[in-house]
Design an enzyme around this catalytic site. Structure first.
Site, short mmCIF file in Angstrom:
data_model
loop_
_atom_site.label_atom_id
_atom_site.label_comp_id
_atom_site.label_asym_id
_atom_site.label_seq_id
_atom_site.Cartn_x
_atom_site.Cartn_y
_atom_site.Cartn_z
N ASP A 45 0.85 -1.07 0.09
CA ASP A 45 0.03 -0.04 -0.03
C ASP A 45 0.86 1.24 0.19
O ASP A 45 1.56 1.42 0.92
CB ASP A 45 -0.78 -0.06 1.46
CG ASP A 45 -2.10 0.98 1.12
OD1 ASP A 45 -1.89 1.87 0.47
OD2 ASP A 45 -3.03 0.58 1.80
N ARG A 90 -0.37 4.47 -0.49
CA ARG A 90 -1.03 5.58 -0.58
C ARG A 90 -0.80 6.74 0.40
O ARG A 90 -0.70 6.26 1.67
CB ARG A 90 -2.40 5.15 -0.38
CG ARG A 90 -3.11 4.28 -1.49
CD ARG A 90 -4.42 3.81 -1.51
NE ARG A 90 -4.39 2.72 -0.33
CZ ARG A 90 -5.47 2.18 -0.16
NH1 ARG A 90 -6.61 2.28 -0.71
NH2 ARG A 90 -5.48 1.07 0.86
#
Ligand SMILES: [Zn+2]
Length: 248
Positions: A171, A173
């Protein structure tokens, strides 16, 4: 150059958020956005923002629009409902862009469902904000890489494995910009719509003033069952049954 009349019309709806050591952000809005939500037309307040590479004035931004070539870059935005500044209880959803799920209605994930559902939850709550974060496609790997990850998933790898095999972290983000934008709209705490307690913790760590989270489940299909199970198994999401028992 933009005429002074046009500039005067726009400049009051623009604000620049500055923070030491960080790039300035220019926020535009509110803009009235009537949205068809099932049988009803709901009036949201829409805001967009632009991260500025250098500190410039609002007038200079307006004069540079053509040169920026913004259509080939990505901009995020936020849909706000109700009195976001003053309401006691505001629901916030950080929605990662999903070209396939949100636009085409793909059933390989639950994003389209979650987007509409969060909008409904926010309207029912009478106040809230949905961030639509443009550089989060495929957990931050981009649309092209996501298509390659989908091919790997068709061969039996799960979402997390596929991203790893392509050389990405699970991830990648960042929510920093969205947090700065919500901070400019509201100083009171918010309630985050998420099934992932880790996301709440990470957002609080990054500066979000949130006091709790509420879950969002549903939208399960035969095609996204494995994807949803992977979210629970590998990405820290809580399962629906647990969620229901904590709500009772
Ligand atoms: Zn999706």
């Amino acid at each position: 150059m933009i005429s002074s009349e046009v500039r005067d019309l726009l400049i009051d709806k623009m604000s620049i958020v500055s923070q030491p050591g960080k790039k300035d952000i220019c926020i535009v809005g509110p803009i009235n956005l009537p949205v068809q939500l099932e049988q009803e037309v709901v009036h949201f307040h829409w805001y967009t923002w632009l991260v500025l590479e250098e500190s410039i004035s609002k007038a200079e931004i307006l004069d540079s629009l053509v040169a920026y070539d913004l259509a080939s870059l990505q901009q995020s935005s936020v849909l706000v409902y109700g009195d976001i500044k003053n309401a006691e209880n505001a629901l916030v959803r950080m929605h990662s862009i999903c070209h396939t799920g949100d636009i085409f209605g793909s059933k390989r994930c639950d994003c389209g469902y979650q987007l509409t559902q969060s909008m409904k939850m926010i309207v029912e709550n009478k106040c809230g904000a949905i961030f639509y974060i443009a550089n989060h496609e495929g957990r931050g790997i981009g649309l092209f890489s996501k298509s390659l990850a989908y091919l790997l998933q068709q061969e039996g790898y799960d979402t997390v494995e596929a991203n790893h095999l392509l050389g990405f972290n699970d991830d990648s983000r960042s929510y920093e910009e969205a947090i700065r934008v919500i901070q400019s709209l509201r100083s009171k705490p918010v309630t985050l719509i998420t099934n992932n307690p880790k996301k709440l913790a990470a957002l609080k760590e990054a500066g979000l003033t949130a006091d709790e989270h509420i879950p969002l489940w549903g939208g399960e299909t035969d095609f996204n069952k494995f994807y949803l199970e992977t979210k629970v198994r590998k990405s820290g999401h809580i399962a629906e049954k647990e969620t229901i028992s904590t709500l009772i």
